[in-house]
Design a protein around this motif. Structure first.
Motif, PDB file in Angstrom:
ATOM      1  N   LYS A   4       0.846  -1.193   0.000  1.00 29.67           N
ATOM      2  CA  LYS A   4       0.000   0.000   0.000  1.00 29.67           C
ATOM      3  C   LYS A   4       0.883   1.244   0.000  1.00 29.67           C
ATOM      4  CE  LYS A   4      -3.494   2.379   2.783  1.00 29.67           C
ATOM      5  NZ  LYS A   4      -4.276   2.340   4.024  1.00 29.67           N
ATOM      6  N   GLN A   5       0.765   2.067  -1.036  1.00 34.60           N
ATOM      7  CA  GLN A   5       1.477   3.338  -1.106  1.00 34.60           C
ATOM      8  C   GLN A   5       0.631   4.378  -0.377  1.00 34.60           C
ATOM      9  OE1 GLN A   5       4.498   3.695  -2.595  1.00 34.60           O
ATOM     10  NE2 GLN A   5       4.576   1.623  -3.424  1.00 34.60           N
ATOM     11  N   HIS A   6       1.231   5.150   0.497  1.00 33.75           N
ATOM     12  CA  HIS A   6       0.501   6.174   1.237  1.00 33.75           C
ATOM     13  C   HIS A   6       0.578   7.523   0.524  1.00 33.75           C
ATOM     14  CE1 HIS A   6      -0.958   4.227   4.909  1.00 33.75           C
ATOM     15  NE2 HIS A   6       0.011   3.378   4.667  1.00 33.75           N
ATOM     16  N   ALA A   7      -0.165   8.502   1.014  1.00 30.08           N
ATOM     17  CA  ALA A   7      -0.285   9.814   0.369  1.00 30.08           C
ATOM     18  C   ALA A   7       1.033  10.582   0.327  1.00 30.08           C
ATOM     19  CB  ALA A   7      -1.350  10.653   1.077  1.00 30.08           C
ATOM     20  N   LEU A   8       1.928  10.360   1.288  1.00 30.37           N
ATOM     21  CA  LEU A   8       3.219  11.039   1.291  1.00 30.37           C
ATOM     22  C   LEU A   8       4.216  10.195   0.504  1.00 30.37           C
ATOM     23  CD1 LEU A   8       3.438  12.288   4.984  1.00 30.37           C
ATOM     24  CD2 LEU A   8       2.392  13.382   3.010  1.00 30.37           C
TER      25      LEU A   8
END
Length: 180
Positions: A4-8
């Motif tokens: 999962k890639q996060h917003a930052l």
């Protein structure tokens, strides 16, 4: 393993496939090949472990260059609210944060890139927190931000956490000059 890639930019969470039966569970907590495919590549050099009672808050910490550390963090027992803050001067998300609940049931792992302050709040007694670090700890390179800085807008979920004296006097973002 789910990635999962996060917003930052650069912040990645890994959610392993857990195999369970009457004997217990098995999962792969680290695979250099899978982590590299997600853009996470370091020569990991040090593992750390802490145990905390419910309500203990540790952070927000980092190490200054040339001893800056990337971290892989997870909880082996209990649950923790993990928060990381972007301190990269040229980042469009400077001063913004990501919050992830880490827990022993999901066995999720959070990648904290170099240039982020890191902290966590133990949500259960005997929370066992594991850190894999890309650089050796160097006391002279320690740095941090105040856990309750209003400018950061962090929600730890409690009003009066158990915080060390050292963490109570860390600088606020407004008085901080980022080394990243």
């Amino acid at each position: 393993m789910e990635i999962k890639q996060h917003a930052l930019a650069g912040v990645v969470e890994f959610l392993p496939r857990i195999f369970g039966d009457a004997r217990g569970i098995f999962f792969e907590s680290f695979s250099a090949r899978l982590y590299e495919q997600a853009g996470v590549h370091h020569d990991w050099v040090q593992d750390n472990q802490s145990s905390s009672a419910r309500g203990v808050l540790r952070g927000l910490h980092f190490q200054r260059p040339p001893y800056a550390q990337a971290k892989l963090v997870r909880v082996a027992q209990g649950r923790a609210l993990d928060i990381i803050v972007d301190l990269r001067r040229d980042s469009a998300t400077y001063g913004q944060h990501v919050t992830v609940e880490l827990d022993a049931e999901r066995c999720n792992v959070l990648y904290v890139p170099i240039g982020f302050a890191h902290g966590f709040m133990a949500l259960e007694d005997n929370t066992l927190f594991l850190y894999k670090c890309s650089e050796y700890y160097q006391p002279s390179a320690e740095g941090g931000l105040r856990w309750n800085d209003p400018a950061l807008g962090l929600n730890w979920g409690v009003d009066s956490p158990n915080v060390s004296d050292k963490d109570q006097v860390l600088p606020l973002l407004a008085e901080f000059e980022s080394p990243f």
